[in-house]
Structure formats: structure tokens, C-alpha cells
Design a protein around this motif. Structure first.
Motif, mmCIF file in Angstrom:
data_model
loop_
_atom_site.group_PDB
_atom_site.id
_atom_site.type_symbol
_atom_site.label_atom_id
_atom_site.label_comp_id
_atom_site.label_asym_id
_atom_site.label_seq_id
_atom_site.Cartn_x
_atom_site.Cartn_y
_atom_site.Cartn_z
ATOM 1 N N ALA B 14 0.841 -1.202 0.000
ATOM 2 C CA ALA B 14 0.000 0.000 0.000
ATOM 3 C C ALA B 14 0.876 1.251 0.000
ATOM 4 N N MET B 15 1.959 1.196 0.776
ATOM 5 C CA MET B 15 2.845 2.360 0.831
ATOM 6 C C MET B 15 3.522 2.597 -0.526
ATOM 7 N N SER B 16 3.938 1.536 -1.177
ATOM 8 C CA SER B 16 4.578 1.731 -2.484
ATOM 9 C C SER B 16 3.565 2.302 -3.476
ATOM 10 N N GLY B 17 2.294 1.889 -3.338
ATOM 11 C CA GLY B 17 1.256 2.455 -4.189
ATOM 12 C C GLY B 17 1.063 3.940 -3.924
ATOM 13 N N ALA B 18 1.056 4.308 -2.646
ATOM 14 C CA ALA B 18 0.858 5.712 -2.293
ATOM 15 C C ALA B 18 1.984 6.584 -2.854
ATOM 16 N N LEU B 19 3.211 6.077 -2.780
ATOM 17 C CA LEU B 19 4.329 6.853 -3.313
ATOM 18 C C LEU B 19 4.196 7.041 -4.826
ATOM 19 N N ALA B 20 3.779 5.972 -5.523
ATOM 20 C CA ALA B 20 3.600 6.072 -6.979
ATOM 21 C C ALA B 20 2.513 7.089 -7.312
#
Lengths: 206, 206, 206
Positions: B14-20
Motif C-alpha cells: 500500500a505504501m509503495s502504491g501511495a508513493l507512486a
């Protein structure tokens, strides 16, 4: 006959997927995955739309090996692709017609109405290429260049009309192939395409 | 054990998605949605492919809250992400392995054949990241950079081989984690990657 | 009432799809396909997520004709779209609310839990536009501009709260429309938007 053409078709589609992945500098895994999705994605989307479970390729693991193998093989022969271009386009056109007919048959067997049958044929015919282009981050080619999706549409119509007229399945398939191949190759040769709609941004532009 | 790692994993994804999403200047809603899709999209695609209804997360609303919460929290701690990078990559690698094993188990339980089980593992492992990149309009990273999708593939193979050899599920999972984590972190450290296929456009170029 | 608004809504969505396709210079077939996907894609994704087979539009072929017809018609009236902009935005806002309520109802009927019902409403409301933007190779607009997806979210919440409070379905729908339309049009007029998360690449950048 349809099955052997189907096998040729998914091979050709897998190769077109591999080339698209190569244009995005993907690694071997990416090439294999895009090849797989280009070849079998259209049928997969169709099965998921129609609720046709289990999805076809999950019952034929050989298709997985075939498409991934064809994708990886493409890396070796990519340098000759330019020269093989004509053969490749013919195989791709055969695939387009075979996919469309197969898609129609799946929807017919499930008892869907005619417009849905046509959508199922088109989905099977063109969605592999659309998924390939989405995964490679480009605008779907099949909706912009020479007649392609329209060939799928007309083949689906012709197939259903001949079916209603009582033409046997074998002859129907044969006629659809002659028609679809001729139309697609003529479109490539004379650069036939549908009119294009060009619109410049107003309110919803990016 | 797998469940608690799964929870850590979807948080990291989820965090990697938020950064993207942040890289595309999305609003809070976009950040939450991309976080959710990145974390749970792989399992969702797997369930839809295998006809495994109801889709897993619809039966665990807490996963919805968790992934959306993690996505929004990322906005607050984004400035420290550079420093937390190492931890983040380890969590992400753990997620990759956990997702892959879980995906294999779902397909095994449904009685699919081995190649489909492997595809289910890989789909669960990497499709969240692929959907993230498609929604953020970029070429899927997992198919281009250091070994990532291949780690998922090899973990799936290893898991199935050990299973056939009669290794108990707990030990099997443990071995797969050691192997997958080591391989992925080694790949990051030494920049190991698969050969890349680069192809320049001919006929089908855009 | 909801049905007639739904018909207006899919028409408006189809038109927005056609305009997006025109911005990518697609051919007539591409325009028709993107119009169809924009209008009916949200409900299709919802049905596939919830396992709600057969997918709604496959049982209503008239929706296929309507959306494709609206898409092609848009080509003829595109030159007036700038002037029709205000009407168009109102129809689009009505569609957003109608789609959201319909999506919630489908999930409620299938017995899903509240968070899933909300996700189903939002999916129906915004995924057509997201698929449109993915197919046209751009970052989803609905996650970046004035309040749009958030309107869908708030309408879903409001609808469920009023439902729990025992408000009759008709009055509930009416209140949701007043609320959703007002909020969306206010957002357009005063350029209200959620805070944006901007993040510059570190490790995972492209």
C-alpha cells in the motif's frame, strides 16, 4: 481446423507481444508475460465477462508453455522479423479471424443474445492486443491503424448471418476466413482505415 | 505466520502504491485508491482468473481499512521514506514471497494443475505492482528492474517442489522465505537482473 | 426514476469516452469501443469483483446500442461540445450519483458487508472513467481534478446512513441526488479539490 489455426494464432500473437515488450526494454520475464497476455488475454477477458469458468487456458497448460516459448524464441529471431514481416502479418490476420469465431462460439454455447455474442467475438479478437499495449504503456494500436478491430466486427456479423441462414459450421468458418483474411490484407496493402476522429481538448483535457 | 506476514506485506505494498500516486500528483482519494489496488489487486486478479468467489478482500473489510490507512499515512511520512528505504525494500520482498505462496495455495485448494498454480502465485505476487503502474501510466517496473517477478516465479517452483517432496507446510514456507528474501535482496544489492530484450520498431511501431 | 437517470448517465459517460478517444485520434471503432467501456465499464468491473453474473449489460443489449450510438453521435456534435459544456457536466454529475447508488444496491442485494458496499458504489461510479483514461494512455483524471471520486464516496456513505435510519428508498435516492449534484457542481464552480500528494522519486522512480 479451428483448433490448429488457434494454435498458430496464439503463437503469432505471442510474438507480437514479445516485440512490443522488447520495444520497452523489458527483461526475459516481462517478454514471457506480455507474450502470454497478448496471446491469451483476449480469451481470458471474454471468459471473465461471460462468467465462463474455468477460464480456458487454465484447462490447457500447453497453451501456457506454447505462448511463453514463442515469446522467448522471438528474442532470438527478432533480427529477422523485418524480413518475416509479411508471413507474420498473415498469421496475425488468421489469428484475428480464428479468435473472433471462437469467441462467438463460446458466447453462443452459453446462450447469450446476438449483440453479446458479437461483443464476445470482438473481445476475443482484439483484447489481447489492447492488454499488450496497456501493459507497454501505449495507446491501443488496434483502434488507430488500418482496419483491424473492424475486421473482427464484420467477421462476427458474417459468421452469425451465415449461421442463421443454415450454412454448416465448417463452410461458415471457411467463408469467414476467406473474407476476414482478404479484408485485413487488403487493408494493410492499400492502407484502408476507418475515418479518424480528432478532437482537441476543451474542459476535460489533460 | 503467513497471515501476519501477509498483513505486513499489504501494508508495504500500500505504501509503495501511495508513493507512486504521489509521483503523479494525485489527490488523497487517488492515493488511497492506488494504495488499495497495489496491495490487494494481485489477489483480486488471481481470484477473478480462478473464479474464486467471493474475492478474498470482500470477506475481510479490515484489509480495506488497513491498506487505505497505510496509503494515507505514507503521505505524512513520505519525507522519511528515503531514509526508511532499506526497511521498506525488505518488507516489500517479504510481501512478494508471502503473496506468491498464498496465491499458490489458493490455486492448489481449487484443484488447478501445476502450471496454473505457478501462474496464480506469480499473479498474486506481482499484479498489484503492475496495476499500480498501469493506473499511474508508466511501464510496469516489475518487468524491467532487478529480479522481482523472477523471484516470485522461483519461489513458486521451490514451494511446489518441496511440497511434492513431502516437506511440511511450515518448513516449506520458512525455506521459501529464506530463499526468496535472500535472492531478492541480493538482486537489489548487486543489481542482478535478467537479460533485457531491446527491439527497435519496424512495422508495428508507434 | 433511477433507471431513466441511468440511461441519461450512460449516454453522458459514452460521450465523455468518445471525446477522450478523439483526443487520441482513434478511428470510429475506437470511439465506439471507448464510449462503451466508459459508460458500462464501471458496472462491469463491479459485477466481476462481486461475482455478480451474468454481467448487467449482457442482459440489456439496448445499452450496447445506446452507448455506441451516443459515442458515434458525439463525433458529429463535437464542435458544439464547448458550448454544451455546462449541460454535459450536469449530466455527468447525475451519472456519477446514479452509478454510485446503483452499485451500492447491487452489493447490498448480494449481502456484502458495508465497506464492500461502499467500494462497489465507488467502483460503479468512477471505474468507467478510469478505464477510459487507461485505454487512452493517460493518468486517471478522476483522481486528480476537482472533487469527483470523493463525491461518489460521500454519496455512498450518505445513502447507507439514510438507509439505516429507515428513510424510504425513493426519498433516500432524492436526497443523495441533491447532495451529490450540489457538491459536484460546487466543486467545479469553486475549483474545490482534495489536497494533492506530490512526491519526487527516490528508489522506485522511473
Amino acid at each position: 481446423m479451428l483448433t490448429s489455426i488457434f494454435v498458430i494464432a496464439i503463437t503469432a500473437e505471442a510474438m507480437s507481444g514479445a516485440l512490443a515488450a522488447g520495444r520497452r526494454n523489458m527483461d526475459l520475464f516481462g517478454v514471457a508475460l506480455i507474450a502470454f497476455i497478448t496471446a491469451l488475454g483476449g480469451g481470458t477477458v471474454r471468459d471473465m465477462l461471460l462468467g465462463n469458468y474455468p477460464v480456458t487456458w487454465t484447462q490447457h497448460p500447453s497453451y501456457i508453455y506454447l505462448t511463453i516459448g514463442a515469446g522467448l524464441l522471438t528474442i532470438l529471431i527478432a533480427r529477422f522479423m523485418q524480413r518475416l514481416n509479411r508471413i507474420f502479418l498473415i498469421l496475425d490476420a488468421m489469428g484475428l479471424v480464428a479468435f473472433t469465431i471462437i469467441g462467438c462460439n463460446v458466447a453462443l454455447k452459453l446462450g447469450y443474445e446476438t449483440p453479446v455474442v458479437i461483443m464476445a467475438g470482438i473481445t476475443t479478437g482484439i483484447f489481447g492486443g489492447i492488454l499488450r499495449d496497456i501493459m507497454c504503456n501505449r495507446t491501443p494500436q488496434v483502434l488507430r491503424h488500418e482496419l483491424y478491430a473492424s475486421v473482427s466486427f464484420l467477421v462476427a456479423i458474417l459468421y452469425l448471418v451465415l449461421r442463421v441462414l443454415g450454412v454448416s459450421d465448417e463452410i461458415n468458418t471457411l467463408i469467414c476466413f476467406c473474407f476476414g483474411l482478404t479484408l485485413r490484407l487488403a487493408a494493410i496493402h492499400w492502407k484502408l482505415s476507418l475515418p479518424v476522429f480528432s478532437y482537441s481538448p476543451g474542459r476535460w483535457g489533460d
